[in-house]
Design an enzyme around this catalytic site. Structure first.
Site, PDB file in Angstrom:
ATOM      1  N   GLY A 188       0.831  -1.201   0.000  1.00  0.00           N
ATOM      2  CA  GLY A 188       0.000   0.000   0.000  1.00  0.00           C
ATOM      3  C   GLY A 188       0.861   1.243   0.000  1.00  0.00           C
ATOM      4  NE  ARG A 191      -3.404  -6.823  -5.165  1.00  0.00           N
ATOM      5  CZ  ARG A 191      -4.683  -7.195  -5.135  1.00  0.00           C
ATOM      6  NH1 ARG A 191      -5.048  -8.228  -4.395  1.00  0.00           N
ATOM      7  NH2 ARG A 191      -5.584  -6.551  -5.840  1.00  0.00           N
ATOM      8  CG  ASP A 218       5.456  -7.034   8.432  1.00  0.00           C
ATOM      9  OD1 ASP A 218       6.415  -6.283   8.674  1.00  0.00           O
ATOM     10  OD2 ASP A 218       4.697  -7.482   9.307  1.00  0.00           O
ATOM     11  CB  THR A 235       2.711   0.692   6.003  1.00  0.00           C
ATOM     12  OG1 THR A 235       1.355   0.480   6.457  1.00  0.00           O
ATOM     13  CG2 THR A 235       3.629   0.337   7.145  1.00  0.00           C
ATOM     14  CG  ASP A 281      -1.821  -0.165   7.969  1.00  0.00           C
ATOM     15  OD1 ASP A 281      -2.714   0.702   7.933  1.00  0.00           O
ATOM     16  OD2 ASP A 281      -1.704  -1.038   7.092  1.00  0.00           O
ATOM     17  CG  ASP A 325       1.252  -3.031  10.190  1.00  0.00           C
ATOM     18  OD1 ASP A 325       2.074  -2.308   9.576  1.00  0.00           O
ATOM     19  OD2 ASP A 325       0.459  -3.784   9.611  1.00  0.00           O
ATOM     20  NE  ARG A 382      -1.526  -4.416   6.884  1.00  0.00           N
ATOM     21  CZ  ARG A 382      -0.458  -5.074   6.496  1.00  0.00           C
ATOM     22  NH1 ARG A 382      -0.499  -5.785   5.371  1.00  0.00           N
ATOM     23  NH2 ARG A 382       0.653  -5.049   7.174  1.00  0.00           N
TER      24      ARG A 382
END
Lengths: 328, 328, 328, 328
Positions: free
Chosen positions: D15, D76, D107, D130, D132, D134, D176
């Site tokens: 993303g 992708r 990741d 990202t 996120d 995370d 996410r």
């Protein structure tokens, strides 16, 4: 300081900064959470002397987390610098039943509070609120992050017109004696040069660098100038000097000014203000006093106010290096 | 002008304004829609003289509708003021096969284009692009609405700090000889007073008004000052004068400067730019020339360039009255 | 209606819109300017029934010109649709000495006020406040311009990620049964297609257009969908249908939702709200009633409320054409 | 890995996130500073397989520091998950003379790069990009701070309308499987409740809390819901469930969606991206490989990619506590 605290007073002092309201809100609500009363003191130390107090409950601070400025106002207070003034202040606090004081502000405000605390044995806590980020004991002061975004947004706009006209802009930003705003916003705004008080670039090197920049194919340039440093000139003289010596440049000057102090606080500043404020109240309730609450290594941490006031908050050498490299 | 137009050149000239890129995009795509080629001319009239041209297709203007500044750049051009200069310009246009010219800019740019058109019988159209809104024949110039939002946003920020400190701010805004930005942004920002060149307030009335404002209970005040009017003083002298004569006020001055020229255009400016540009191209294709495309009564309308350049764009008296009433 | 008006009530009703507070501020201050009292009525018509009133003076509306929402709140009110309910409302107004009523809202709110006015002979004025711009008798409703900027800003952000991933986004925007937001924001955001209730594009033409768009070299696309029109599908079904039929596209859907209703009003909306409000108060004071104040040909103008409620506010055919051309 | 690195490739994957362009810019310029060539690889790993490369010099990355998205695009790539695919990728890198690879992403992207590095002994570095947050090994991922401001700004707008109507809003935010965005933006936006996957609140406690909130005098409420957690329901079902069980609330739902991924990066993200990127390039040049560059305790620090990919990035328990206290 062993007696239980039942009533905490809060004031904002010095220059206002975005996030001060988020701090006030969090202090009021943390007090309420612990069943302690919270008293808002208006216009900084002046409000102590004038007994300009108001009880604040959780609903009184609804919808202020996103407002710039401070609902408690701030002011300079000459009277508080005298012992008589501080006596009046203390008497007012006592009369109102205020057991402890939280001061949101900068170095000067902390110093004032420390004197009061020493003279009258009243517990105090400091929360660093200033856009300048010039306080020892915290990686970020409340308002700094918002001011960076405000500056970067303004310089992005200036860049639009600079690149359309192929001009060189000198943009003066705030920061008092420190270059934190200039250095970080300068990197963020993609400035070609950043002039800060901590680094003496020298006029010659500046001219050299701008010449090189032109040769490298850059068609417009932004130089960020910290208000505390202008190589011995004010920013307008600086612009004129450069235009005289580098006639290939069309120079413009912009002083961003007080808009840097206002605006809705960034998420970072709202979260920071909330975290520091919870800790400030709880430290008082646990019997602590004379600490500044700050952010160290991303964790909320206490620094004795005396150290906070004496210590320095140097600019990061790594940032200076990054700035040099990426403006190639 | 009866021969069919196959290739249209476009340039931006004068001060840049947000929405110029939206205009360029719409011109390029309207040309493509009508199977006409579009040539981008860089750095205003200078690009005509330097033959700094580039063919622009629909995909070359992707993702520019939201960018401030102008991808075609803009510049002052001394050479174009001479007949020799314009001859070179015309020869370059002819060599490149450009049949007609669209100029996005203000009065000065239109005048330049009109001379060229007269001397060499080349069809031209003008699109009003300037933040100052000082052009006859359109209620709104491209960039004006965006600049208003930029000013109002900056003054909202200044208001935060003004009200926290109970200060009086003098804020200078752009507008050249016209008070449009000051008047509209002043109302929008809730300014206590608005000083514009079109209205001679006089120093005495300003002081009176500020005294009254203080008495009415207002704790902070903003005075918006158009760059074209400062009651015979620059804005810093004005601030000092007021502070000297109204010691109850703590005065600060802020000059918003060039950030007013940049930034992502507002929706209004993007739509306006798109509408005017479609009409400009189609007017050329229908054989029209020497018009400015503007917005009159919310409709796209043509005004002969000669009139546009000579006419005035007065401030709205109703707005002045509204301003007086709502700052009570 | 011949007796002099001494007290004016104001309420906001229906969906809130940015600029309503600027209108309230201007109404309060215009009343004060004319030495008339102003009464704020909370939660729309419900506040009439509950006598939820508050006297508002010029200082009570400080610092609200830049706030979204409405300080008077708004609510749906079932009771006001009954004669008994309206009787209670009128009695409350009479008891409070309110001589006239200004309603800020949309069609439904105006209709309610008209019934009250007819039944009890109380002078009323309407001010169009809604982001949807679906009211006859004004080129712009208060809040419309702000909502356009909010939508365009959000779609600019979506465009960043759409173009990074080469995706097709369907973005649903507000507007009830009208396509004004979709059409204007769609042009402003550079949308490839705009689906509005006023134009029946048909599924086939949409697919054709998207195919063509892909062939023309566009790598990402935004389709703006008015909430009132989705070709018989909701926006998620629409997205799925297109992904199924045009597998060359990776489709995402975003419904912008209620954020479109909030935020600091644009300068345009603040000025518009101020102008309409001054006129609304002064019309009442001059003996006028049952008008809506609007903007027609850039001038403040009155339209009988009955006409305002019955009339249509069609989308501009020229805008539709501009949209078709510049998305080539 | 002992041979000197002459050419570094850079790609963005997964993303997109605001600040990725600032990272690309800093990588390109750091390469130039060290006289190393930089190759931009388009559309993530897909560009490796398609040899979609472009040499990037310092001037090619002018004016991108403030742009959302990624100029290198992202996609992708199924083929890269196969050994054959990666062989093609490596051959293309070799053919182009690329000695080392920097991957900006999350990741999944790091894992892909690690496999390539292992199979073909090519030095790689990871930069966490990202929204996120995370990723283990950094306190902040690039884009996280910007996304927080975007969310807080949107919820501030929703708050305007929520408080005008006295409504309860459920606002779904991205993240996410992690609650970082929800927790931080929830505190920043003054949310009454924050539902994150890391904490199982349970439906009963949510209802209890909302009842208490209503009793405490709050007239409107915002509940922030992380996309990864909805107590077993989607956010619309959640809203319906609450409205059914707490009829005193009028509930609305808003899913903020993909606008959270875009927009001009905050100053924080621009500086962060610049710092991490300088370090990533210099680590490669010093012979390092298979590290992720992150921010730990405010300092740039390396974490072996294997650890970064395996480790967790838990939410801060102190933040959860702060959130509980200040929503009283």
């Amino acid at each position: 300081m062993s007696k239980a605290i039942k009533k905490i007073g809060v004031l904002t002092s010095g220059g206002d900064a975005p996030g001060m309201n988020a701090a006030i809100r969090a202090i009021v609500r943390t007090c309420s959470y612990h069943n302690v009363e919270c008293i808002g003191i208006f216009r900084g130390f002046q409000g102590l002397i004038d007994a300009d107090f108001e009880v604040l409950g959780p609903r009184d601070v609804n919808y202020i987390i996103n407002k710039g400025g401070t609902i408690l106002k701030t002011a300079r207070c000459v009277a508080f610098r005298t012992e008589e003034g501080r006596k009046v202040a203390y008497d007012n606090l006592k009369k109102a039943g205020v057991d402890a004081l939280i001061v949101i502000g900068g170095d000067g405000s902390f110093t004032g509070a420390m004197v009061l605390s020493k003279e009258f044995d009243i517990p105090i806590m400091g929360i660093p609120g200033t856009i300048d980020n010039d306080i020892h004991g915290t990686s970020h002061t409340i308002g700094f992050d918002t001011a960076l975004n405000t500056v970067v947004d303004a310089v992005d706009k200036i860049r639009d017109t600079a690149s359309s006209h192929k001009r060189l802009f000198f943009v003066e930003v705030m920061g008092r004696d420190a270059g934190h705003i200039a250095l970080n916003a300068g990197i963020g705004a993609g400035a070609e040069e950043i002039l800060i008080p901590e680094e003496n670039m020298g006029m010659e090197r500046l001219l050299e660098s701008l010449k090189k920049s032109k040769k490298s194919g850059k068609s417009s340039s932004i130089v960020i100038v910290a208000e505390g440093e202008k190589l011995g000139k004010n920013v307008f003289e600086l612009g004129e000097y450069v235009e005289t010596n580098l006639p290939e440049y069309e120079v413009r000057v912009s002083v961003l000014g007080h808009m840097q102090r206002g605006g809705a606080p960034s998420c970072f500043d709202r979260v920071l203000a909330s975290r520091l404020s919870v800790k400030a109240v709880e430290t008082l309730l646990e019997g602590g006093s004379n600490y500044m609450v700050g952010l160290i290594n991303d964790q909320v941490a206490l620094t004795p106010l005396e150290q906070a006031v004496k210590g320095h908050s140097p600019v990061d050498q790594e940032l200076l290096r990054v700035s040099d490299i990426i403006t190639i």
